[in-house]
Design a protein around this motif. Structure first.
Motif, PDB file in Angstrom:
ATOM      1  N   ILE A 147      47.854  48.077  41.714  1.00 24.17           N
ATOM      2  CA  ILE A 147      47.042  46.926  41.353  1.00 24.17           C
ATOM      3  C   ILE A 147      46.184  47.266  40.143  1.00 24.17           C
ATOM      4  CG2 ILE A 147      45.282  45.297  42.119  1.00 24.17           C
ATOM      5  CD1 ILE A 147      47.909  44.974  43.598  1.00 24.17           C
ATOM      6  N   GLY A 148      46.362  46.501  39.084  1.00 25.49           N
ATOM      7  CA  GLY A 148      45.568  46.680  37.879  1.00 25.49           C
ATOM      8  C   GLY A 148      44.307  45.842  37.923  1.00 25.49           C
ATOM      9  N   ASP A 149      43.835  45.430  36.764  1.00 26.36           N
ATOM     10  CA  ASP A 149      42.610  44.645  36.688  1.00 26.36           C
ATOM     11  C   ASP A 149      42.829  43.240  37.258  1.00 26.36           C
ATOM     12  OD1 ASP A 149      41.095  46.641  35.416  1.00 26.36           O
ATOM     13  OD2 ASP A 149      41.938  46.105  33.474  1.00 26.36           O
ATOM     14  N   ILE A 150      41.957  42.833  38.143  1.00 28.19           N
ATOM     15  CA  ILE A 150      41.909  41.454  38.646  1.00 28.19           C
ATOM     16  C   ILE A 150      40.475  41.007  38.424  1.00 28.19           C
ATOM     17  CG2 ILE A 150      42.154  39.960  40.661  1.00 28.19           C
ATOM     18  CD1 ILE A 150      44.260  41.870  41.728  1.00 28.19           C
ATOM     19  N   THR A 151      40.252  40.238  37.373  1.00 32.62           N
ATOM     20  CA  THR A 151      38.900  40.004  36.887  1.00 32.62           C
ATOM     21  C   THR A 151      38.667  38.552  36.496  1.00 32.62           C
ATOM     22  OG1 THR A 151      39.662  40.646  34.674  1.00 32.62           O
ATOM     23  CG2 THR A 151      38.659  42.369  36.017  1.00 32.62           C
ATOM     24  N   ARG A 152      37.416  38.276  36.121  1.00 35.31           N
ATOM     25  CA  ARG A 152      36.964  36.991  35.568  1.00 35.31           C
ATOM     26  C   ARG A 152      37.139  35.822  36.530  1.00 35.31           C
ATOM     27  NH1 ARG A 152      39.441  37.311  29.405  1.00 35.31           N
ATOM     28  NH2 ARG A 152      39.472  39.591  29.310  1.00 35.31           N
ATOM     29  N   PHE A 153      36.918  36.076  37.785  1.00 34.57           N
ATOM     30  CA  PHE A 153      36.958  34.985  38.761  1.00 34.57           C
ATOM     31  C   PHE A 153      35.536  34.709  39.241  1.00 34.57           C
ATOM     32  CE2 PHE A 153      37.866  38.994  41.008  1.00 34.57           C
ATOM     33  CZ  PHE A 153      36.850  39.020  41.949  1.00 34.57           C
ATOM     34  N   LYS A 154      35.332  33.540  39.800  1.00 38.54           N
ATOM     35  CA  LYS A 154      34.023  33.153  40.308  1.00 38.54           C
ATOM     36  C   LYS A 154      34.046  33.136  41.832  1.00 38.54           C
ATOM     37  CE  LYS A 154      32.679  30.329  36.315  1.00 38.54           C
ATOM     38  NZ  LYS A 154      32.257  28.974  35.853  1.00 38.54           N
ATOM     39  N   ARG A 155      33.062  33.798  42.412  1.00 38.11           N
ATOM     40  CA  ARG A 155      32.925  33.782  43.861  1.00 38.11           C
ATOM     41  C   ARG A 155      32.404  32.413  44.315  1.00 38.11           C
ATOM     42  NH1 ARG A 155      32.206  39.035  45.883  1.00 38.11           N
ATOM     43  NH2 ARG A 155      32.073  38.056  47.932  1.00 38.11           N
ATOM     44  N   ALA A 156      32.718  32.043  45.534  1.00 39.53           N
ATOM     45  CA  ALA A 156      32.263  30.779  46.103  1.00 39.53           C
ATOM     46  C   ALA A 156      31.155  31.020  47.119  1.00 39.53           C
ATOM     47  CB  ALA A 156      33.435  30.046  46.774  1.00 39.53           C
ATOM     48  N   PRO A 157      30.212  30.084  47.259  1.00 41.74           N
ATOM     49  CA  PRO A 157      29.102  30.282  48.201  1.00 41.74           C
ATOM     50  C   PRO A 157      29.563  30.499  49.640  1.00 41.74           C
ATOM     51  CG  PRO A 157      28.639  28.458  46.710  1.00 41.74           C
ATOM     52  CD  PRO A 157      30.073  28.837  46.485  1.00 41.74           C
ATOM     53  N   HIS A 158      30.691  29.908  50.012  1.00 43.30           N
ATOM     54  CA  HIS A 158      31.157  30.030  51.388  1.00 43.30           C
ATOM     55  C   HIS A 158      32.112  31.208  51.597  1.00 43.30           C
ATOM     56  CE1 HIS A 158      34.063  27.433  49.279  1.00 43.30           C
ATOM     57  NE2 HIS A 158      34.976  27.988  50.063  1.00 43.30           N
ATOM     58  N   ASP A 159      32.199  32.126  50.634  1.00 40.29           N
ATOM     59  CA  ASP A 159      33.052  33.307  50.829  1.00 40.29           C
ATOM     60  C   ASP A 159      32.548  34.164  51.987  1.00 40.29           C
ATOM     61  OD1 ASP A 159      34.885  32.741  48.841  1.00 40.29           O
ATOM     62  OD2 ASP A 159      33.847  33.908  47.306  1.00 40.29           O
ATOM     63  N   ARG A 160      31.256  34.219  52.170  1.00 41.61           N
ATOM     64  CA  ARG A 160      30.647  34.919  53.314  1.00 41.61           C
ATOM     65  C   ARG A 160      31.176  36.352  53.486  1.00 41.61           C
ATOM     66  NH1 ARG A 160      28.082  31.509  57.103  1.00 41.61           N
ATOM     67  NH2 ARG A 160      28.161  29.315  56.512  1.00 41.61           N
ATOM     68  N   THR A 205      44.948  50.862  44.057  1.00 38.42           N
ATOM     69  CA  THR A 205      44.162  50.112  43.079  1.00 38.42           C
ATOM     70  C   THR A 205      43.614  51.040  42.002  1.00 38.42           C
ATOM     71  OG1 THR A 205      42.184  50.364  44.445  1.00 38.42           O
ATOM     72  CG2 THR A 205      43.506  48.378  44.781  1.00 38.42           C
ATOM     73  N   GLY A 206      43.170  50.426  40.892  1.00 38.74           N
ATOM     74  CA  GLY A 206      42.534  51.200  39.830  1.00 38.74           C
ATOM     75  C   GLY A 206      43.345  51.362  38.570  1.00 38.74           C
ATOM     76  N   LEU A 207      44.567  50.834  38.527  1.00 38.51           N
ATOM     77  CA  LEU A 207      45.395  50.950  37.327  1.00 38.51           C
ATOM     78  C   LEU A 207      44.694  50.259  36.153  1.00 38.51           C
ATOM     79  CD1 LEU A 207      48.203  51.677  36.049  1.00 38.51           C
ATOM     80  CD2 LEU A 207      48.921  49.356  36.692  1.00 38.51           C
ATOM     81  N   PRO A 208      44.432  50.956  35.050  1.00 34.15           N
ATOM     82  CA  PRO A 208      43.735  50.349  33.906  1.00 34.15           C
ATOM     83  C   PRO A 208      44.671  49.517  33.031  1.00 34.15           C
ATOM     84  CG  PRO A 208      44.136  52.665  33.468  1.00 34.15           C
ATOM     85  CD  PRO A 208      44.652  52.408  34.863  1.00 34.15           C
ATOM     86  N   HIS A 209      45.013  48.363  33.548  1.00 31.10           N
ATOM     87  CA  HIS A 209      45.929  47.484  32.828  1.00 31.10           C
ATOM     88  C   HIS A 209      45.652  46.052  33.262  1.00 31.10           C
ATOM     89  CE1 HIS A 209      49.611  46.251  30.755  1.00 31.10           C
ATOM     90  NE2 HIS A 209      49.788  45.437  31.766  1.00 31.10           N
ATOM     91  N   GLY A 210      45.556  45.156  32.298  1.00 34.11           N
ATOM     92  CA  GLY A 210      45.299  43.761  32.612  1.00 34.11           C
ATOM     93  C   GLY A 210      44.639  43.042  31.456  1.00 34.11           C
TER      94      GLY A 210
END
Length: 311
Positions: free
Chosen positions: A242-255, A276-281
């Motif tokens: 798993i590489g970079d999984i970024t730039r998403f917005k958390r939701a208030p109900h994620d809890r 995880t941790g692959l530097p690619h994305g």
């Protein structure tokens, strides 16, 4: 000997011509004979030219014999072309030495080539011209690791990359001692899933699958990964990176629900190790990865080595 390099636009429109000009100049400074394809700055709706223009650009670059074919940017558009691509022409260009480089939407081209011409040679999941080499000083400039990996890869000097596994509890190394060999493949998670069930899906077993994503909430990432698991794809691999999984917005109900929670839920139902941790994305720092190359994966503690030079 100077390598020839063509920047072409097979997908999304280049929003800033200046970025592409900066990329060209930077690549020249790196020693490449870099030039722009004749339709690299074309515009049609959100695309870099209409479908015919982008297909023609793809075939034109493949027929040119250029050393490096570097996509200007990703976005969306490659999927529209898949049914009409001359795969034999692309495969022949790879066999003759052209190195195709890109990521994001270019995943469709790279995996389509594996489906239609497996064994022709690898392409490179790596930087994009405008997004990576066109960065201004205010944007942080061109990343040193990205640049170095690209130059080494294009000069056939890059034979391995290393990274440190992320996400494990402090003091633990859950995959210590793990080793595997297999065909390296993958790319953008959404694009990978979009090919399932199509003629452009590479049926790879015993491979090492790498995945990255941008702008997708963890529940969507989990849903896409579950699609791959439920289709039997994850279980058929020796490892998933798993590489970079970024730039998403958390939701208030994620809890408390997070990306870590999502990956744990997928791993719970899959025996294939997920690292995880692959530097690619879609971040400034990205390594180049040879899509379609036989690769060896070795884990020591939390240090991961991915090598292909002598497999």
């Amino acid at each position: 000997m100077t390598s020839s390099l063509t920047i072409y636009s097979p997908a999304g429109v280049v929003r800033e011509a200046a970025a592409l000009r900066r990329a060209q100049k930077h690549l020249v400074r790196l020693g490449f004979d870099a030039h722009l394809d004749e339709s690299a700055l074309a515009k049609h709706q959100r695309f870099a030219g209409d479908d015919e223009a982008r297909l023609a650009a793809l075939h034109r670059v493949a027929a040119s014999g250029v050393d490096v074919a570097l996509a200007a940017r990703g976005g969306y558009g490659m999927t529209r072309l898949l049914d009409r691509i001359d795969w034999a022409l692309i495969a022949n260009s790879v066999a003759q030495g052209t190195q195709w480089v890109g990521q994001s939407d270019l995943t469709a081209l790279q995996l389509g080539l594996l489906a239609h011409a497996k064994g022709c040679g690898p392409t490179w999941a790596g930087p994009l011209a405008a997004d990576d080499f066109g960065r201004t000083a205010e944007q942080g400039g061109v990343d040193d690791i990205t640049e170095a990996c690209f130059v080494e890869a294009m000069h056939e000097e890059l034979e391995a990359i290393g990274f440190r596994e992320a996400g494990a509890p402090r003091g633990t190394a859950p995959h210590d001692g793990f080793e595997a060999e297999g065909l390296l493949w993958g790319g953008n998670l959404s694009m990978v899933c979009s090919l399932l069930g199509t003629p452009h899906w590479p049926r790879i077993k015993g491979g090492i699958l790498f995945l990255e994503e941008v702008g997708e909430h963890p529940y969507r990432v989990e849903r896409l990964l579950l699609q791959l698991r439920q289709a039997g794809v994850l279980q058929a691999q020796k490892a998933v990176l798993i590489g970079d999984i970024t730039r998403f917005k958390r939701a208030p109900h994620d809890r408390g629900y997070s990306l870590k929670s999502a990956l744990a839920a997928v791993q719970a139902g899959c025996s294939t190790p997920i690292l995880t941790g692959l530097p690619h994305g879609h971040e400034a720092t990205k390594v180049c990865l040879p899509v379609g190359a036989k690769t060896q994966l070795v884990v020591q503690g939390r240090d991961v080595l991915l090598a292909w030079g002598h497999v």
